[in-house]
Design an enzyme around this catalytic site. Structure first.
Site, short mmCIF file in Angstrom:
data_model
loop_
_atom_site.label_atom_id
_atom_site.label_comp_id
_atom_site.label_asym_id
_atom_site.label_seq_id
_atom_site.Cartn_x
_atom_site.Cartn_y
_atom_site.Cartn_z
CG LEU A 27 46.86 37.91 41.33
CD1 LEU A 27 47.54 37.88 39.98
CD2 LEU A 27 45.50 37.28 41.24
CE LYS A 71 43.03 36.16 38.00
NZ LYS A 71 43.21 35.17 39.06
CD GLU A 127 49.11 34.53 45.66
OE1 GLU A 127 48.15 35.30 45.58
OE2 GLU A 127 49.89 34.31 44.71
CE1 TYR A 154 44.77 32.83 35.92
CE2 TYR A 154 42.44 33.04 36.36
CZ TYR A 154 43.70 32.71 36.78
OH TYR A 154 43.90 32.29 38.07
N1 PLP Z 1 45.83 34.93 44.44
C1 PLP Z 1 45.71 34.01 43.47
C2 PLP Z 1 46.84 33.08 43.22
C3 PLP Z 1 44.52 33.93 42.70
O1 PLP Z 1 44.43 33.02 41.72
C4 PLP Z 1 43.45 34.81 42.99
C5 PLP Z 1 42.21 34.78 42.23
O2 PLP Z 1 42.04 34.08 41.28
C6 PLP Z 1 43.62 35.74 44.03
C7 PLP Z 1 44.83 35.78 44.72
C8 PLP Z 1 42.53 36.69 44.39
O3 PLP Z 1 42.40 37.72 43.44
P1 PLP Z 1 41.04 38.48 43.20
O4 PLP Z 1 40.63 39.05 44.52
O5 PLP Z 1 41.38 39.52 42.22
O6 PLP Z 1 40.05 37.49 42.68
#
Ligand code: PLP
Length: 281
Positions: free
Chosen positions: A201, A145, A177, A33
Site C-alpha cells: 500500500l 486499500k 510491508e 477505506y
Molecule cells: N500498509 C498497509 C497494509 C496498511 O493497512 C497501512 C495502513 O493502514 C499502511 C501500509 C500504512 O499506510 P498509512 O501510512 O497511509 O497509514
C-alpha cells in the site's frame, strides 16, 4: 459524544448503527477505506487520505457519490462531535446495496459511504517494538486499500499471540510491508523502502517520511530488500497514520536494529514536529 458512526447520512453511536444486509461490503468486502489519526480535532494529512480513497475507489471502478470537498466537510463534522484529544477517524466506500451477485454492473444502487470516529491513543514514539514475520499470502492488488483484509487480520492475530505489535510480510525472500503498516530499513545512513508497486500500500506516512529524508539529506533507495538484509540492518521501523514511526528491536525473537539512533531519530522527530505543526499539540 463518546463516538459516532455514519452510514449514508445517518449518524448515531457506533454500537447502535445498523446497515442493510445487502450492502456488498457484507457479501464481498466490495469496497475501499481510509483512516487517519486525529489530534486536537485535526485529522492528520486529511487531503492525502481523501485523495487516496478516491484513487482506491477508481481502481475498482467505484464512483464515489460525493465531491472531495464535501467528504472533507462531512468527516470534519463527525470529528467535531466526538470528545477527546486523540481520536481515530475511519471511513469506507462500498459498492452499495443490491441482491447478491458477483458481477456488479447491474447490481443497482449507489455506493455507500460509512464512517466512524472513536477515541484512540498515539503509540509511544520512543518505544521499541517487536514483530514476527510471515509469508505474504495476500493477493496482487495490495496498492488498493480494500476492506478485504482477511490475511492481515490473521497476521495481526498471530503477532498479538506472540506478544508482538506487528507482522512483517515477505514474499519468499522479499520483504513487502506489514499487516497494517509499511516497513523500512536504514543501513549505513541510507533509508531503504519497498517501491510502490502492487505488492504494497502506498502509505501516506511513507510518503511523508520520504519528503523528510529529502529535506534532511538522508539518501533514500526505493527498492525491494530481503529478510536477511532487514535482519542485518542498522535500523528497522514500521510506519502508519495511526502509529507514525515505530522502531523495531526484535523480530521473530531475535534482537535486531537499534544501531543508528541518529538517522532514525531525525526522521521520527521531524515527523512528530510535522504532526505538532499540523495539529497544534
Ligand atoms: N500498509 C498497509 C497494509 C496498511 O493497512 C497501512 C495502513 O493502514 C499502511 C501500509 C500504512 O499506510 P498509512 O501510512 O497511509 O497509514
Amino acid at each position: 459524544m463518546k463516538n459516532i458512526g455514519y452510514y449514508n447520512g445517518k449518524t448515531g453511536p457506533i454500537e447502535e448503527m445498523t446497515v442493510p444486509m445487502n450492502d456488498r461490503a457484507c457479501y464481498f468486502g466490495d469496497g475501499v477505506y481510509d483512516a487517519t489519526c486525529v489530534v486536537n480535532h485535526v485529522p492528520m494529512a486529511i487531503d492525502d487520505h481523501i485523495d487516496r480513497i478516491y484513487r482506491s475507489a477508481g481502481l475498482i471502478d467505484i464512483e464515489i457519490p460525493m465531491e472531495k470537498a464535501e467528504m472533507k466537510r462531512m468527516l470534519q463534522g463527525l470529528v467535531d462531535q466526538v470528545e477527546g484529544d486523540v481520536l481515530f477517524l475511519y471511513w469506507q466506500v462500498t459498492r452499495g446495496v443490491g441482491m447478491r451477485g458477483h458481477a456488479y454492473k447491474n447490481a443497482g444502487g449507489t455506493p455507500s459511504i460509512w464512517a466512524f470516529v472513536r477515541p484512540s491513543q498515539m503509540s509511544d514514539p520512543f518505544g521499541v517494538y517487536k514483530c514476527i514475520t510471515m509469508e505474504d499470502t495476500r493477493f496482487f492488488h495490495c496498492n488498493i486499500k480494500t476492506i478485504n483484509l482477511l490475511p492481515a487480520v490473521i497476521a495481526n492475530q498471530r503477532a498479538e499471540e506472540a506478544g508482538c505489535q506487528e507482522t512483517i510480510f515477505h514474499r519468499g525472500e522479499r520483504v513487502t510491508e506489514c499487516s497494517h503498516s509499511n516497513v523500512h530499513i536504514i543501513k549505513n545512513g541510507v533509508l531503504r523502502t519497498a517501491p510502490c508497486d502492487n505488492l504494497i500500500l502506498p502509505g501516506i506516512t511513507r510518503a511523508h517520511i520520504l519528503k523528510i529524508c529529502e529535506a534532511k539529506g538522508i539518501p533514500v533507495v526505493e527498492a525491494p530488500f530481503t529478510v536477511r538484509e532487514m535482519m542485518e540492518a542498522d535500523e528497522i521501523f514500521f510506519s502508519s497514520s495511526s502509529n507514525l514511526t515505530c522502531r523495531i528491536g526484535e523480530i521473530d525473537g531475535k534482537r535486531v536494529g537499534l544501531k543508528d539512533e541518529k538517522t532514525f531519530g531525525a526522521i521520527r522527530d521531524a515527523y512528530q514536529l510535522e504532526m505538532k505543526n499540523e495539529c497544534g499539540v
